[in-house]
Design an enzyme around this catalytic site. Structure first.
Site, mmCIF file in Angstrom:
data_model
loop_
_atom_site.group_PDB
_atom_site.id
_atom_site.type_symbol
_atom_site.label_atom_id
_atom_site.label_comp_id
_atom_site.label_asym_id
_atom_site.label_seq_id
_atom_site.Cartn_x
_atom_site.Cartn_y
_atom_site.Cartn_z
ATOM 1 N N ILE A 21 34.363 70.603 23.368
ATOM 2 C CA ILE A 21 33.205 71.023 22.415
ATOM 3 C C ILE A 21 31.845 70.031 22.356
ATOM 4 O O ILE A 21 30.894 70.146 21.921
ATOM 5 C CB ILE A 21 33.545 71.367 20.934
ATOM 6 C CG1 ILE A 21 34.210 70.251 20.397
ATOM 7 C CG2 ILE A 21 34.311 72.576 20.867
ATOM 8 C CD1 ILE A 21 34.642 70.441 18.810
ATOM 9 N N LYS A 23 30.324 66.254 24.738
ATOM 10 C CA LYS A 23 30.321 65.373 25.835
ATOM 11 C C LYS A 23 29.239 64.383 25.772
ATOM 12 O O LYS A 23 28.182 64.703 25.327
ATOM 13 C CB LYS A 23 30.389 66.298 27.088
ATOM 14 C CG LYS A 23 30.583 65.426 28.474
ATOM 15 C CD LYS A 23 30.766 66.605 29.429
ATOM 16 C CE LYS A 23 31.118 65.830 31.009
ATOM 17 N NZ LYS A 23 32.393 65.557 30.848
ATOM 18 N N GLY A 24 29.552 63.144 26.172
ATOM 19 C CA GLY A 24 28.423 62.108 26.182
ATOM 20 C C GLY A 24 28.823 60.933 26.856
ATOM 21 O O GLY A 24 29.816 60.863 27.576
ATOM 22 N N TYR A 26 29.796 58.397 25.772
ATOM 23 C CA TYR A 26 31.114 57.957 25.062
ATOM 24 C C TYR A 26 32.496 58.553 25.798
ATOM 25 O O TYR A 26 33.698 57.837 25.559
ATOM 26 C CB TYR A 26 31.130 58.290 23.623
ATOM 27 C CG TYR A 26 30.837 59.542 23.328
ATOM 28 C CD1 TYR A 26 31.856 60.538 23.433
ATOM 29 C CD2 TYR A 26 29.506 60.162 23.223
ATOM 30 C CE1 TYR A 26 31.919 61.917 23.085
ATOM 31 C CE2 TYR A 26 29.378 61.726 23.108
ATOM 32 C CZ TYR A 26 30.376 62.284 23.062
ATOM 33 O OH TYR A 26 30.463 63.798 22.760
ATOM 34 N N GLY A 27 32.402 59.734 26.294
ATOM 35 C CA GLY A 27 33.746 60.312 26.596
ATOM 36 C C GLY A 27 33.512 61.930 26.391
ATOM 37 O O GLY A 27 32.175 62.305 26.236
ATOM 38 N N VAL A 29 34.613 65.443 23.519
ATOM 39 C CA VAL A 29 35.191 65.724 22.073
ATOM 40 C C VAL A 29 35.842 67.227 22.354
ATOM 41 O O VAL A 29 35.205 67.957 22.830
ATOM 42 C CB VAL A 29 34.062 65.999 20.964
ATOM 43 C CG1 VAL A 29 34.617 66.420 19.587
ATOM 44 C CG2 VAL A 29 33.173 64.462 20.929
ATOM 45 N N LYS A 44 37.547 63.175 19.125
ATOM 46 C CA LYS A 44 36.899 62.289 20.330
ATOM 47 C C LYS A 44 37.893 61.523 21.148
ATOM 48 O O LYS A 44 38.631 60.941 20.455
ATOM 49 C CB LYS A 44 35.769 61.344 19.358
ATOM 50 C CG LYS A 44 34.717 60.745 20.536
ATOM 51 C CD LYS A 44 33.761 59.892 19.375
ATOM 52 C CE LYS A 44 32.972 59.295 20.298
ATOM 53 N NZ LYS A 44 32.002 58.257 19.502
ATOM 54 N N ASP A 157 21.026 55.247 16.798
ATOM 55 C CA ASP A 157 20.815 56.376 17.947
ATOM 56 C C ASP A 157 20.660 57.799 17.167
ATOM 57 O O ASP A 157 21.170 58.645 17.460
ATOM 58 C CB ASP A 157 22.113 56.330 18.644
ATOM 59 C CG ASP A 157 22.047 57.036 20.112
ATOM 60 O OD1 ASP A 157 22.905 57.385 20.908
ATOM 61 O OD2 ASP A 157 20.637 57.452 20.306
HETATM 62 C C1 LIG Z 1 30.220 74.716 18.670
HETATM 63 O O1 LIG Z 1 31.057 74.083 17.667
HETATM 64 C C2 LIG Z 1 30.922 72.661 17.753
HETATM 65 C C3 LIG Z 1 31.446 71.864 16.710
HETATM 66 C C4 LIG Z 1 31.432 70.657 16.543
HETATM 67 C C5 LIG Z 1 31.259 69.641 17.755
HETATM 68 C C6 LIG Z 1 31.179 68.597 17.690
HETATM 69 O O2 LIG Z 1 31.641 68.015 16.506
HETATM 70 C C7 LIG Z 1 30.647 67.452 18.555
HETATM 71 C C8 LIG Z 1 30.607 65.985 18.589
HETATM 72 N N1 LIG Z 1 31.159 65.383 17.312
HETATM 73 C C9 LIG Z 1 31.172 64.057 17.316
HETATM 74 C C10 LIG Z 1 30.777 63.207 18.231
HETATM 75 C C11 LIG Z 1 30.501 61.655 17.865
HETATM 76 O O3 LIG Z 1 30.116 60.727 18.753
HETATM 77 C C12 LIG Z 1 29.382 61.286 20.003
HETATM 78 C C13 LIG Z 1 31.352 61.420 16.553
HETATM 79 C C14 LIG Z 1 31.256 59.815 16.242
HETATM 80 O O4 LIG Z 1 31.790 58.999 16.962
HETATM 81 O O5 LIG Z 1 30.919 59.728 14.976
HETATM 82 C C15 LIG Z 1 31.730 62.371 15.760
HETATM 83 C C16 LIG Z 1 31.780 63.695 15.986
HETATM 84 CL CL1 LIG Z 1 32.570 64.852 14.948
HETATM 85 C C17 LIG Z 1 30.475 70.608 18.911
HETATM 86 C C18 LIG Z 1 30.500 71.986 18.844
#
Ligand SMILES: COc1ccc(C(=O)/C=C\Nc2cc(OC)c(C(=O)O)cc2Cl)cc1
Length: 293
Positions: A21, A23-24, A26-27, A29, A44, A157
């Site tokens: 769900i 991507k970046g 960092y890796g 999710v 993540k 960021d």
């Molecule tokens: C369509 O529905 C969706 C519901 C949730 C997501 C989603 O959660 C995506 C990224 N999440 C995160 C990324 C983070 O870093 C890069 C960190 C952190 O390291 O703080 C925490 C979270 Cl949660 C995407 C699509």
């Protein structure tokens, strides 16, 4: 950490990993389901090897005298991020629930409370947000960043893709991968970090003077606010050095359309003040006419 493959899905302890769900750099999710509590999480996944490799090869050679690059073990940075996240508890900050880190395993897993709506806005977009919706999201951002600064953390960021939308229309700040902690009243930084289009001019000057961390977050919030209503960033260039030049020297242009209120343009101008000492501060933002309207 016990990992098993259950008909194509990976079972990680009590979590069943499902679709990707996010991507970046960092890796990735993945959506994770915990059947014991019938709850979904955002898992993540970070490869420790990839982190070490990234830090190893691409690390710039030490800069000429004046600004020694502080060398940090990349895993130490990751464990610092985790320590930061564990102490944060605020409605506008993502909630870290659990960390699965098996020393024998390459992947480190961070289970976050699932924020259903995903990223608040992906740029560029032909359908930017209305001022009303922008004001609601901006108020949440301000409360989240105010809480971070109170906890002596600079995010570094802030940008739309790091703002997640809850199902009841609120925003949570995510991704503390490049954040800094500080002692005292403010962080005095010298390195550049974050996403180029959101970097403040003072962090791009090669001078040796240090600059305020809080003012960097205010700048990035200003770029984010502009991109909410116009659908793209105010400074763009296909080359990063061209982008730096524009951030350092170009004035902010407000397109004729979409029509934006004078109050909002005034706030954006004050947040995108190139001199950090003249830039509006968070307490002043909280009482700006457009925010309190
Ligand atoms: C369509 O529905 C969706 C519901 C949730 C997501 C989603 O959660 C995506 C990224 N999440 C995160 C990324 C983070 O870093 C890069 C960190 C952190 O390291 O703080 C925490 C979270 Cl949660 C995407 C699509």
């Amino acid at each position: 950490v016990s990992i098993s493959d259950v008909d194509g899905f990976v079972q990680l302890n009590q979590y069943m990993l499902k679709d990707e769900i996010g991507k970046g750099s960092y890796g990735i999710v993945k959506l994770a389901y915990d059947e014991t509590s019938d709850t979904h999480y955002a898992m993540k996944m970070i490869s420790k090897k990839k982190l070490i490799k990234k830090a190893g090869f691409f690390r710039k050679p030490p800069k000429k005298e004046g600004r020694p690059e502080i060398r940090h073990d990349p895993l130490e940075k990751l464990y610092r991020e985790i320590a930061i996240l564990k102490k944060l508890d605020h409605p506008n900050i993502v909630k870290l629930v659990e960390v699965l880190d098996d020393p024998a395993e390459d992947n480190l897993y961070m289970a976050f409370e699932l924020v259903d709506g995903g990223e608040v806005l992906s740029l560029p977009t032909e359908n930017p947000l209305s001022e009303e919706l922008t004001r609601s999201y901006f108020r949440d951002m301000v409360l989240g960043v105010e809480y971070l600064h109170f906890q002596k953390i600079i995010h570094r960021d802030i940008k739309p893709s790091n703002l997640l939308l809850t199902d009841d229309g609120h925003v949570k700040i995510a991704d503390f991968g490049v954040s800094n902690t500080f002692e005292g009243k403010d962080a005095w930084l010298t390195n550049t970090a974050g996403t180029p289009a959101f970097m403040a001019p003072e962090s791009l000057r090669d001078a040796k003077e240090k600059y305020s961390g809080k003012a960097l977050d205010v700048w990035a919030m200003g770029i984010t606010l502009y991109s909410f209503v116009y659908g793209h960033c105010p400074f763009q260039d296909e080359y990063v050095l061209g982008l730096h030049k524009k951030i350092l020297t170009d004035p902010v242009i407000f397109p004729e359309s979409p029509a934006v209120s004078e109050d909002l343009k005034d706030l954006i101008s004050k947040m995108l003040q190139k001199d950090p000492d003249q830039r509006i501060t968070l307490p002043e933002i909280k009482v700006h006419p457009w925010v309190t309207e």
